[in-house]
Write a protein that holds these residues in place. Structure first.
Motif, PDB file in Angstrom:
ATOM      1  N   VAL A 275      17.569  -4.402  62.744  1.00  0.00           N
ATOM      2  CA  VAL A 275      16.107  -4.465  62.844  1.00  0.00           C
ATOM      3  C   VAL A 275      15.502  -5.177  61.636  1.00  0.00           C
ATOM      4  N   LYS A 276      16.079  -4.994  60.457  1.00  0.00           N
ATOM      5  CA  LYS A 276      15.521  -5.603  59.250  1.00  0.00           C
ATOM      6  C   LYS A 276      16.063  -7.006  59.009  1.00  0.00           C
ATOM      7  N   SER A 277      17.000  -7.465  59.852  1.00  0.00           N
ATOM      8  CA  SER A 277      17.569  -8.801  59.699  1.00  0.00           C
ATOM      9  C   SER A 277      16.654  -9.855  60.316  1.00  0.00           C
ATOM     10  N   ARG A 278      17.080 -11.118  60.243  1.00  0.00           N
ATOM     11  CA  ARG A 278      16.295 -12.200  60.824  1.00  0.00           C
ATOM     12  C   ARG A 278      16.147 -12.019  62.333  1.00  0.00           C
ATOM     13  N   ASP A 279      17.246 -11.626  62.995  1.00  0.00           N
ATOM     14  CA  ASP A 279      17.187 -11.391  64.435  1.00  0.00           C
ATOM     15  C   ASP A 279      16.237 -10.244  64.760  1.00  0.00           C
TER      16      ASP A 279
ATOM     17  N   ARG B 101      13.629  -9.283  63.028  1.00  0.00           N
ATOM     18  CA  ARG B 101      12.241  -9.733  62.862  1.00  0.00           C
ATOM     19  C   ARG B 101      11.798 -10.578  64.053  1.00  0.00           C
ATOM     20  N   ALA B 102      12.711 -11.362  64.594  1.00  0.00           N
ATOM     21  CA  ALA B 102      12.382 -12.154  65.785  1.00  0.00           C
ATOM     22  C   ALA B 102      12.133 -11.253  66.984  1.00  0.00           C
ATOM     23  N   ILE B 103      12.947 -10.206  67.125  1.00  0.00           N
ATOM     24  CA  ILE B 103      12.774  -9.260  68.225  1.00  0.00           C
ATOM     25  C   ILE B 103      11.413  -8.562  68.129  1.00  0.00           C
TER      26      ILE B 103
ATOM     27  N   ASN C 230      15.720   2.642  71.648  1.00  0.00           N
ATOM     28  CA  ASN C 230      14.574   2.290  70.817  1.00  0.00           C
ATOM     29  C   ASN C 230      14.589   0.814  70.452  1.00  0.00           C
ATOM     30  N   LEU C 231      15.777   0.232  70.388  1.00  0.00           N
ATOM     31  CA  LEU C 231      15.877  -1.196  70.108  1.00  0.00           C
ATOM     32  C   LEU C 231      15.181  -2.011  71.188  1.00  0.00           C
ATOM     33  N   VAL C 232      15.298  -1.575  72.445  1.00  0.00           N
ATOM     34  CA  VAL C 232      14.670  -2.276  73.561  1.00  0.00           C
ATOM     35  C   VAL C 232      13.230  -1.826  73.760  1.00  0.00           C
TER      36      VAL C 232
ATOM     37  N   LYS D 186      19.724 -10.559  73.891  1.00  0.00           N
ATOM     38  CA  LYS D 186      20.539 -10.095  72.776  1.00  0.00           C
ATOM     39  C   LYS D 186      20.264  -8.617  72.485  1.00  0.00           C
ATOM     40  N   ALA D 187      18.993  -8.247  72.432  1.00  0.00           N
ATOM     41  CA  ALA D 187      18.632  -6.846  72.188  1.00  0.00           C
ATOM     42  C   ALA D 187      19.120  -5.951  73.317  1.00  0.00           C
ATOM     43  N   PHE D 188      18.994  -6.425  74.551  1.00  0.00           N
ATOM     44  CA  PHE D 188      19.400  -5.654  75.721  1.00  0.00           C
ATOM     45  C   PHE D 188      20.910  -5.416  75.720  1.00  0.00           C
ATOM     46  N   VAL D 189      21.685  -6.450  75.367  1.00  0.00           N
ATOM     47  CA  VAL D 189      23.145  -6.335  75.355  1.00  0.00           C
ATOM     48  C   VAL D 189      23.609  -5.394  74.240  1.00  0.00           C
ATOM     49  N   ILE D 190      23.023  -5.517  73.058  1.00  0.00           N
ATOM     50  CA  ILE D 190      23.397  -4.637  71.947  1.00  0.00           C
ATOM     51  C   ILE D 190      23.063  -3.187  72.282  1.00  0.00           C
ATOM     52  N   SER D 191      21.895  -2.973  72.872  1.00  0.00           N
ATOM     53  CA  SER D 191      21.498  -1.630  73.282  1.00  0.00           C
ATOM     54  C   SER D 191      22.463  -1.062  74.316  1.00  0.00           C
ATOM     55  N   ALA D 192      22.859  -1.885  75.291  1.00  0.00           N
ATOM     56  CA  ALA D 192      23.804  -1.442  76.318  1.00  0.00           C
ATOM     57  C   ALA D 192      25.170  -1.126  75.710  1.00  0.00           C
ATOM     58  N   PHE D 193      25.590  -1.916  74.735  1.00  0.00           N
ATOM     59  CA  PHE D 193      26.887  -1.686  74.089  1.00  0.00           C
ATOM     60  C   PHE D 193      26.964  -0.302  73.466  1.00  0.00           C
ATOM     61  N   PHE D 194      25.955   0.067  72.697  1.00  0.00           N
ATOM     62  CA  PHE D 194      25.973   1.369  72.032  1.00  0.00           C
ATOM     63  C   PHE D 194      25.748   2.513  73.025  1.00  0.00           C
ATOM     64  N   ALA D 195      25.020   2.243  74.108  1.00  0.00           N
ATOM     65  CA  ALA D 195      24.901   3.257  75.160  1.00  0.00           C
ATOM     66  C   ALA D 195      26.260   3.495  75.809  1.00  0.00           C
ATOM     67  N   GLY D 196      27.049   2.422  75.980  1.00  0.00           N
ATOM     68  CA  GLY D 196      28.398   2.569  76.514  1.00  0.00           C
ATOM     69  C   GLY D 196      29.286   3.384  75.595  1.00  0.00           C
ATOM     70  N   ILE D 197      29.173   3.147  74.284  1.00  0.00           N
ATOM     71  CA  ILE D 197      29.942   3.941  73.308  1.00  0.00           C
ATOM     72  C   ILE D 197      29.551   5.413  73.404  1.00  0.00           C
ATOM     73  N   ALA D 198      28.251   5.675  73.540  1.00  0.00           N
ATOM     74  CA  ALA D 198      27.795   7.063  73.694  1.00  0.00           C
ATOM     75  C   ALA D 198      28.366   7.678  74.960  1.00  0.00           C
ATOM     76  N   GLY D 199      28.470   6.887  76.027  1.00  0.00           N
ATOM     77  CA  GLY D 199      29.072   7.373  77.266  1.00  0.00           C
ATOM     78  C   GLY D 199      30.534   7.735  77.089  1.00  0.00           C
ATOM     79  N   VAL D 200      31.253   6.961  76.288  1.00  0.00           N
ATOM     80  CA  VAL D 200      32.660   7.275  76.005  1.00  0.00           C
ATOM     81  C   VAL D 200      32.772   8.624  75.308  1.00  0.00           C
ATOM     82  N   LEU D 201      31.938   8.838  74.311  1.00  0.00           N
ATOM     83  CA  LEU D 201      31.963  10.114  73.579  1.00  0.00           C
ATOM     84  C   LEU D 201      31.599  11.273  74.504  1.00  0.00           C
ATOM     85  N   TYR D 202      30.627  11.049  75.375  1.00  0.00           N
ATOM     86  CA  TYR D 202      30.217  12.099  76.310  1.00  0.00           C
ATOM     87  C   TYR D 202      31.356  12.465  77.259  1.00  0.00           C
ATOM     88  N   ALA D 203      31.989  11.452  77.838  1.00  0.00           N
ATOM     89  CA  ALA D 203      33.051  11.704  78.816  1.00  0.00           C
ATOM     90  C   ALA D 203      34.217  12.447  78.190  1.00  0.00           C
TER      91      ALA D 203
END
Length: 331
Positions: A184-188, A190-192, A57-59, A215-232
């Motif tokens: 989402v509510k931070s300065r970054d 609001r820019a996104i 949703n961030l992206v 920046k948004a794409f990398v943060i989104s990918a990071f948390f998707a990777g964490i979700a993948g760790v939990l799934y595996a």
């Protein structure tokens, strides 16, 4: 970059309270025997889907870019962490913490490498390219049979995040939701959102659109990777075919049904769409039909937004030209 963690306000305190109450409620259901094993085993998949939906949703919602490769980052996190835990012999807690770090960082690195060239595209072109990258990663995982065991799948993964360790999974999920909500509510953030609303106007006031997209794409990918760790570490065996385009579409459908740009909606939709297949097993054959219809509607909606943006830019251009002509005495 502005710090993601800021002073808590009333809304953040309310969100934390809701997460705590949710955990207490689930614990009561488990301890009281109100959930059978079938629905208890869904607790971790629900948490994983919430993390995937909120991060996408961030992206898609806040940045306004349609990505169909979210399962790609999930697979990178899952495989990189699983390869580490299978081939090392460390204490369980330490091994799992390192696996989370490895999975998140590896997914973020690939998010950066993919995001730099891909985010120059817009609309459906971006969706097609991210879909292609996901299929490339799947093919690479199959080809690297000496490391990933190819199409047979990587097995004997320690079950560090199954329903017996649900507290750990819930905490990681809660941290993910709170961090993205605070971002989402931070300065970054609001820019996104400004990039989503009008990237040309955002660029004109000095905001680096490409930097915030990446920046948004990398943060989104990071948390998707964490979700993948939990799934595996919940299922114990992973295969490349699990992370195909169908998985990416499923995540996107959760985001769309919950409302693009709504974190609360993504959470509710993730819960419903994870439980619903178990409640309606007879209608499972129609799932892909519904996903296809949703995807078509998304494409149509994106086309209309692009056309509206072009018309708006043309109107503004004519107004500026007219204003310049009046000032110069030519009209």
């Amino acid at each position: 970059m502005e710090k993601i963690f800021q002073k808590f306000d009333k809304k953040e305190i309310r969100n934390i309270a809701i997460l705590v109450i949710g955990y207490i409620f689930i614990t009561i259901l488990i301890k009281g025997g109100f959930l059978n094993r079938q629905y208890t085993s869904l607790l971790v998949p629900i948490a994983v889907n919430i993390m995937l939906a909120v991060s996408l949703n961030l992206v898609t919602g806040f940045l306004g870019e349609l990505s169909l490769g979210h399962a790609c980052f999930m697979s990178i996190g899952a495989y990189s962490s699983a390869i580490f835990t299978v081939n090392t012999n460390l204490p369980a807690i330490l091994q799992f913490i390192i696996a989370l770090i490895i999975g998140g960082i590896m997914a973020a690195i690939f998010g950066f490498l993919i995001g730099v060239p891909v985010l120059r595209l817009r609309g459906d072109y971006l969706a097609i390219v991210t879909l292609g990258f996901g299929e490339i990663i799947k093919s690479v995982l199959i080809a690297m049979s000496s490391i990933t065991n190819g199409a047979k799948g990587l097995s004997k993964i320690p079950l560090y995040s199954n329903y017996k360790n649900y507290t750990v999974v819930y905490i990681i999920m809660a941290i993910t939701v709170l961090m993205i909500a605070n971002l989402v509510k931070s300065r970054d953030g609001r820019a996104i959102c400004a990039v989503r609303d009008n990237d040309i106007a955002t660029e004109s006031i000095g905001i680096k659109v490409s930097a915030y997209k990446i920046k948004a794409f990398v943060i989104s990918a990071f948390f998707a990777g964490i979700a993948g760790v939990l799934y595996a570490h919940n299922v114990g065996i992973i295969k490349p075919t699990t992370f195909d385009y169908n998985q990416s579409i499923e995540i996107l459908v959760i985001v769309v049904l919950g409302g693009m740009g709504s974190i609360q909606g993504s959470i509710i939709a993730a819960i419903i769409l994870t439980i619903l297949p178990e409640l309606l097993r007879g209608a499972d054959n129609y799932r892909m039909l519904l996903y296809s219809i949703a995807l078509i509607l998304i494409m149509i909606f994106n086309h209309s937004k692009i056309r509206e943006g072009l018309m708006e830019n043309r109107t503004l251009s004519k107004l500026f030209q007219k204003k310049g002509g009046v000032e110069n005495g030519t009209s």
